[in-house]
Scaffold this motif. Structure first.
Motif, PDB file in Angstrom:
ATOM      1  N   ALA A  13      22.486  25.773  35.360  1.00  0.00           N
ATOM      2  CA  ALA A  13      21.941  25.033  33.947  1.00  0.00           C
ATOM      3  C   ALA A  13      20.330  25.288  33.960  1.00  0.00           C
ATOM      4  CB  ALA A  13      22.320  23.846  33.841  1.00  0.00           C
ATOM      5  N   SER A  14      19.775  24.944  34.918  1.00  0.00           N
ATOM      6  CA  SER A  14      18.152  25.083  35.100  1.00  0.00           C
ATOM      7  C   SER A  14      17.845  26.283  34.850  1.00  0.00           C
ATOM      8  CB  SER A  14      17.716  24.686  36.498  1.00  0.00           C
ATOM      9  OG  SER A  14      17.901  23.290  36.408  1.00  0.00           O
ATOM     10  N   LEU A  15      18.504  27.439  35.308  1.00  0.00           N
ATOM     11  CA  LEU A  15      18.080  28.700  35.133  1.00  0.00           C
ATOM     12  C   LEU A  15      18.193  29.401  33.671  1.00  0.00           C
ATOM     13  CD1 LEU A  15      19.814  30.548  38.247  1.00  0.00           C
ATOM     14  CD2 LEU A  15      17.326  30.159  37.812  1.00  0.00           C
ATOM     15  N   VAL A  16      19.340  28.829  32.932  1.00  0.00           N
ATOM     16  CA  VAL A  16      19.639  28.988  31.744  1.00  0.00           C
ATOM     17  C   VAL A  16      18.480  28.377  30.721  1.00  0.00           C
ATOM     18  CG1 VAL A  16      21.096  28.714  29.855  1.00  0.00           C
ATOM     19  CG2 VAL A  16      22.063  29.559  31.979  1.00  0.00           C
ATOM     20  N   VAL A  17      18.257  27.170  30.945  1.00  0.00           N
ATOM     21  CA  VAL A  17      17.343  26.285  30.152  1.00  0.00           C
ATOM     22  C   VAL A  17      15.865  26.541  30.369  1.00  0.00           C
ATOM     23  CG1 VAL A  17      16.738  23.919  29.599  1.00  0.00           C
ATOM     24  CG2 VAL A  17      19.132  24.323  29.666  1.00  0.00           C
ATOM     25  N   ARG A  18      15.594  26.506  31.797  1.00  0.00           N
ATOM     26  CA  ARG A  18      14.081  26.425  32.169  1.00  0.00           C
ATOM     27  C   ARG A  18      13.773  27.890  31.930  1.00  0.00           C
ATOM     28  NH1 ARG A  18      14.032  25.056  37.771  1.00  0.00           N
ATOM     29  NH2 ARG A  18      14.311  27.129  37.968  1.00  0.00           N
ATOM     30  N   ASP A  19      14.368  29.019  32.608  1.00  0.00           N
ATOM     31  CA  ASP A  19      13.880  30.314  32.977  1.00  0.00           C
ATOM     32  C   ASP A  19      14.577  31.165  31.732  1.00  0.00           C
ATOM     33  OD1 ASP A  19      14.217  29.893  36.300  1.00  0.00           O
ATOM     34  OD2 ASP A  19      12.740  29.190  35.074  1.00  0.00           O
ATOM     35  N   GLY A  20      15.409  30.625  30.815  1.00  0.00           N
ATOM     36  CA  GLY A  20      16.049  31.202  29.747  1.00  0.00           C
ATOM     37  C   GLY A  20      16.804  32.416  29.955  1.00  0.00           C
ATOM     38  N   LEU A  21      17.566  32.376  31.423  1.00  0.00           N
ATOM     39  CA  LEU A  21      18.573  33.562  31.612  1.00  0.00           C
ATOM     40  C   LEU A  21      19.657  33.339  30.916  1.00  0.00           C
ATOM     41  CD1 LEU A  21      18.309  33.537  35.623  1.00  0.00           C
ATOM     42  CD2 LEU A  21      17.478  34.960  33.885  1.00  0.00           C
ATOM     43  N   HIS A  22      20.330  34.423  30.634  1.00  0.00           N
ATOM     44  CA  HIS A  22      21.416  34.624  29.616  1.00  0.00           C
ATOM     45  C   HIS A  22      22.674  34.657  30.552  1.00  0.00           C
ATOM     46  CE1 HIS A  22      24.359  36.323  26.955  1.00  0.00           C
ATOM     47  NE2 HIS A  22      23.632  35.590  25.908  1.00  0.00           N
ATOM     48  N   GLN A  23      23.837  34.049  30.227  1.00  0.00           N
ATOM     49  CA  GLN A  23      25.012  34.253  30.879  1.00  0.00           C
ATOM     50  C   GLN A  23      25.307  35.536  31.545  1.00  0.00           C
ATOM     51  OE1 GLN A  23      26.678  31.924  27.191  1.00  0.00           O
ATOM     52  NE2 GLN A  23      28.365  32.245  28.352  1.00  0.00           N
ATOM     53  N   ALA A  24      25.040  36.769  30.628  1.00  0.00           N
ATOM     54  CA  ALA A  24      25.073  37.737  31.235  1.00  0.00           C
ATOM     55  C   ALA A  24      24.363  38.427  32.419  1.00  0.00           C
ATOM     56  CB  ALA A  24      24.967  39.044  29.981  1.00  0.00           C
ATOM     57  N   ASP A  25      23.398  37.524  32.747  1.00  0.00           N
ATOM     58  CA  ASP A  25      22.424  37.724  33.853  1.00  0.00           C
ATOM     59  C   ASP A  25      23.200  37.236  35.285  1.00  0.00           C
ATOM     60  OD1 ASP A  25      19.846  36.974  31.824  1.00  0.00           O
ATOM     61  OD2 ASP A  25      20.502  39.222  32.285  1.00  0.00           O
ATOM     62  N   GLU A  26      24.396  37.271  35.096  1.00  0.00           N
ATOM     63  CA  GLU A  26      25.234  36.864  36.522  1.00  0.00           C
ATOM     64  C   GLU A  26      24.740  37.164  37.734  1.00  0.00           C
ATOM     65  OE1 GLU A  26      29.310  36.058  35.748  1.00  0.00           O
ATOM     66  OE2 GLU A  26      29.855  36.068  37.947  1.00  0.00           O
ATOM     67  N   GLY A  27      24.509  38.727  37.836  1.00  0.00           N
ATOM     68  CA  GLY A  27      23.924  39.011  39.166  1.00  0.00           C
ATOM     69  C   GLY A  27      22.591  38.346  39.444  1.00  0.00           C
ATOM     70  N   VAL A  28      21.810  38.269  38.477  1.00  0.00           N
ATOM     71  CA  VAL A  28      20.366  37.698  38.881  1.00  0.00           C
ATOM     72  C   VAL A  28      20.551  36.094  39.174  1.00  0.00           C
ATOM     73  CG1 VAL A  28      18.240  37.084  37.705  1.00  0.00           C
ATOM     74  CG2 VAL A  28      19.189  39.163  37.120  1.00  0.00           C
ATOM     75  N   MET A  29      21.655  35.353  38.432  1.00  0.00           N
ATOM     76  CA  MET A  29      21.912  33.988  39.008  1.00  0.00           C
ATOM     77  C   MET A  29      22.361  33.944  40.403  1.00  0.00           C
ATOM     78  SD  MET A  29      23.257  32.297  35.519  1.00  0.00           S
ATOM     79  CE  MET A  29      22.980  33.052  33.969  1.00  0.00           C
ATOM     80  N   ARG A  30      23.274  34.856  40.744  1.00  0.00           N
ATOM     81  CA  ARG A  30      23.872  34.777  41.959  1.00  0.00           C
ATOM     82  C   ARG A  30      22.643  35.005  43.019  1.00  0.00           C
ATOM     83  NH1 ARG A  30      29.387  34.945  42.344  1.00  0.00           N
ATOM     84  NH2 ARG A  30      30.372  35.229  40.366  1.00  0.00           N
ATOM     85  N   ARG A  31      21.849  35.843  42.914  1.00  0.00           N
ATOM     86  CA  ARG A  31      20.986  36.259  43.743  1.00  0.00           C
ATOM     87  C   ARG A  31      19.873  34.970  43.947  1.00  0.00           C
ATOM     88  NH1 ARG A  31      21.383  41.446  41.739  1.00  0.00           N
ATOM     89  NH2 ARG A  31      19.942  41.162  40.071  1.00  0.00           N
ATOM     90  N   ALA A  32      19.722  34.333  42.764  1.00  0.00           N
ATOM     91  CA  ALA A  32      18.945  33.249  42.666  1.00  0.00           C
ATOM     92  C   ALA A  32      19.558  31.807  43.361  1.00  0.00           C
ATOM     93  CB  ALA A  32      18.459  32.684  41.354  1.00  0.00           C
ATOM     94  N   LEU A  33      20.721  31.773  43.415  1.00  0.00           N
ATOM     95  CA  LEU A  33      21.400  30.656  43.906  1.00  0.00           C
ATOM     96  C   LEU A  33      21.642  31.029  45.433  1.00  0.00           C
ATOM     97  CD1 LEU A  33      24.493  30.379  41.389  1.00  0.00           C
ATOM     98  CD2 LEU A  33      22.666  28.616  41.929  1.00  0.00           C
ATOM     99  N   LEU A  34      21.844  32.192  45.899  1.00  0.00           N
ATOM    100  CA  LEU A  34      21.790  32.490  47.265  1.00  0.00           C
ATOM    101  C   LEU A  34      20.346  32.217  48.040  1.00  0.00           C
ATOM    102  CD1 LEU A  34      23.952  35.857  47.178  1.00  0.00           C
ATOM    103  CD2 LEU A  34      24.777  33.462  48.346  1.00  0.00           C
ATOM    104  N   SER A  35      19.418  32.585  47.247  1.00  0.00           N
ATOM    105  CA  SER A  35      18.133  32.393  47.936  1.00  0.00           C
ATOM    106  C   SER A  35      17.791  30.903  47.866  1.00  0.00           C
ATOM    107  CB  SER A  35      17.264  33.150  47.133  1.00  0.00           C
ATOM    108  OG  SER A  35      16.981  32.886  45.798  1.00  0.00           O
ATOM    109  N   SER A  36      18.437  30.214  46.999  1.00  0.00           N
ATOM    110  CA  SER A  36      18.240  28.601  47.001  1.00  0.00           C
ATOM    111  C   SER A  36      18.957  27.901  48.223  1.00  0.00           C
ATOM    112  CB  SER A  36      18.387  28.011  45.714  1.00  0.00           C
ATOM    113  OG  SER A  36      17.739  28.509  44.699  1.00  0.00           O
ATOM    114  N   GLY A  37      19.933  28.624  48.664  1.00  0.00           N
ATOM    115  CA  GLY A  37      20.601  28.130  49.929  1.00  0.00           C
ATOM    116  C   GLY A  37      22.106  27.727  49.628  1.00  0.00           C
TER     117      GLY A  37
END
Lengths: 159, 331
Positions: A13-37
């Motif tokens: 939710a933060s990635l979508v609202v704060r960083d403006g990522l789109h649902q289609a950027d799932e790969g980017v989100m996955r990498r961000a979540l992995l790097s967050s632990g």
């Protein structure tokens, strides 16, 4: 303690609202979540939940409700300025300045009015609407305290 | 005659409680009758007040003068210190004026007034821990005494919740099941709108206001409220006619919604919400709580899941719910 899948949903939710990522950027989100632990299993469950939520209507709306509220200056969306009456906008602003409403409560009020065109609302309807939403926000039992705060800080609004 | 005196006493208490913004316990009728002194009967016998009160109904005060109220208040209040708190007893003239103004407004609004011990006051509502001392009603007040079901839910309702509430409203009307709600945006308005879309002559819809009958909220639903009354339903309030809404009025109103009904249906509720408060009131009042099963996992219906965990009965399709409730109400 490993981070839960629900924490992963909130992070998305933060990635979508704060960083403006789109649902289609799932790969980017996955990498961000992995790097967050987050662990792979939690990430998978989080995206499964979002898929289910998407079928319930507006997943963006649901994610906005989950996103942490940033402190600081809030920039109004152009649609908000168009459909929110000046009267209501001013009263919310005054309530925030006087610390009657914190950021979280103000956002909940604005969430509530995003679907409504309040441009022609009269004073009593504005007053009642804020009272209604504050009642929801204070269902822990402190509704009378909410009223007292409103009377003290906004006497001209809650006479 | 004691019931007449009791009704006037509770009407005065109701006006005082609204003015003081605090609930006052109504007197028990049996204890009240036993505690009436002969002096009160003597004063009430018509010689002092010059009134014909044979009916015991409160219709007379709707056209009564301020002098009438001054006499009644100055007679009853000082004679019953155990019923009227000190703050009420300190300004009898002000209290009389409030009573007069209140009943003038009731008359001007063409409303019915029901004190708690009136025979038209709903018995189910009288049973709750903190019943309203009086109710103002426009429309068909007899609906209040019929077995009914409450339907409440989120203002920010999902499409599935709107559809469920609308469909249930239509089916409830067909089955002549009175439905109580709050008239708010979302689920509340959906169920009453659904009831009104039927072709039936009489629609048993009851909307309970957080403010007075003269301050319908939300204003955007004014047309809905007018249609409810025109179609044989009614609007109900505990407040003064012209009273606006304050935060705790919405929560106080919710106890009336659940208290009027045999059970409450929660269509969609967030984890912390007014609908969840209504569900809690229903449980505390010993009434049934039913919850609609969302068709999908929906963050906006987290309250529904919590209620199921707490033991609420789950409802599926609207038609199944209507059949089940019709059978329950008939029994």
């Amino acid at each position: 303690m490993p981070k839960s899948w629900w924490d992963a949903v909130r992070e998305i939710a933060s990635l979508v609202v704060r960083d403006g990522l789109h649902q289609a950027d799932e790969g980017v989100m996955r990498r961000a979540l992995l790097s967050s632990g987050f662990e792979e299993e939690a990430i998978i469950k989080a995206f499964d939940w979002i898929d289910h939520a998407e079928r319930s209507g507006n997943v963006l709306e649901a994610l906005v409700m989950l996103a942490p509220r940033p402190e600081g200056i809030r920039v109004a969306h152009p649609m908000e300025r168009m459909f929110v009456s000046d009267r209501l906008w001013n009263e919310i602003g005054r309530a925030r300045q006087r610390e009657v409403m914190n950021t979280d409560l103000a956002e909940r009020v604005l969430e509530g009015i995003r679907a409504l065109d309040t441009r022609d609302w009269e004073d009593n309807e504005v007053r009642s609407f804020i009272a209604d939403l504050m009642a929801d926000a204070t269902v822990s039992g402190d509704a009378s305290r909410a009223e007292q705060i409103l009377k003290d800080q906004l006497p001209e609004f809650y006479s | 005659m004691s019931i007449q005196i009791l009704n006037f006493t509770t009407a005065i208490l109701h006006v005082a409680s609204q003015h003081l913004n605090r609930w006052i316990r109504p007197p028990d009728p049996t204890v009240f009758a036993a505690s009436l002194s002969p002096d009160i009967f003597g004063l009430w016998g018509g010689e002092h007040l010059d009134l014909d009160l044979q009916s015991g109904q409160l219709s007379e005060p709707l056209s009564a003068s301020q002098n009438f109220w001054r006499e009644v208040v100055s007679t009853l209040v000082p004679a019953m210190p155990e019923i009227f708190p000190p703050k009420i007893r300190s300004d009898l003239d002000g209290l009389a004026r409030l009573c007069y103004e209140f009943f003038c407004e009731v008359r001007q609004a063409s409303a019915t007034y029901l004190a708690i011990w009136d025979e038209g006051y709903p018995a189910l509502l009288r049973q709750i821990v903190d019943p309203p001392l009086g109710l103002t009603v426009t429309g068909d007040a007899t609906l209040l005494c019929r077995p009914s079901v409450a339907v409440v839910g989120s203002r920010f309702a999902a499409n599935w919740a709107i559809d469920w509430a609308s469909e249930f409203g239509r089916l409830a009307t067909a089955a002549d099941i009175p439905v109580v709600s709050g008239g708010a945006y979302g689920c509340d308005a959906a169920v009453h709108t659904g009831m009104l879309t039927t072709q039936f002559d009489r629609v048993p819809a009851l909307a309970v206001f957080a403010g007075g009958l003269g301050m319908p909220y939300p204003r955007h639903n004014i047309r809905l409220f007018e249609d409810i009354v025109a179609s044989g339903g009614c609007l109900v309030s505990e407040r003064f006619i012209g009273a606006g809404c304050r935060p705790h009025d919405f929560l106080a109103r919710n106890r009336i919604i659940s208290g009027l009904s045999l059970g409450t249906i929660i269509v969609q509720a967030a984890e912390r919400s007014g609908a969840m408060v209504t569900a809690r009131f229903a449980g505390d009042q010993g009434r049934e709580v039913w919850v609609v099963r969302p068709p999908y996992s929906d963050v906006r219906a987290a309250g529904n899941e919590a209620l199921v965990t707490d033991g609420a009965l789950v409802l599926g399709r609207p038609v199944d719910a209507a059949l089940e409730l019709a059978a329950a109400l008939m029994s």
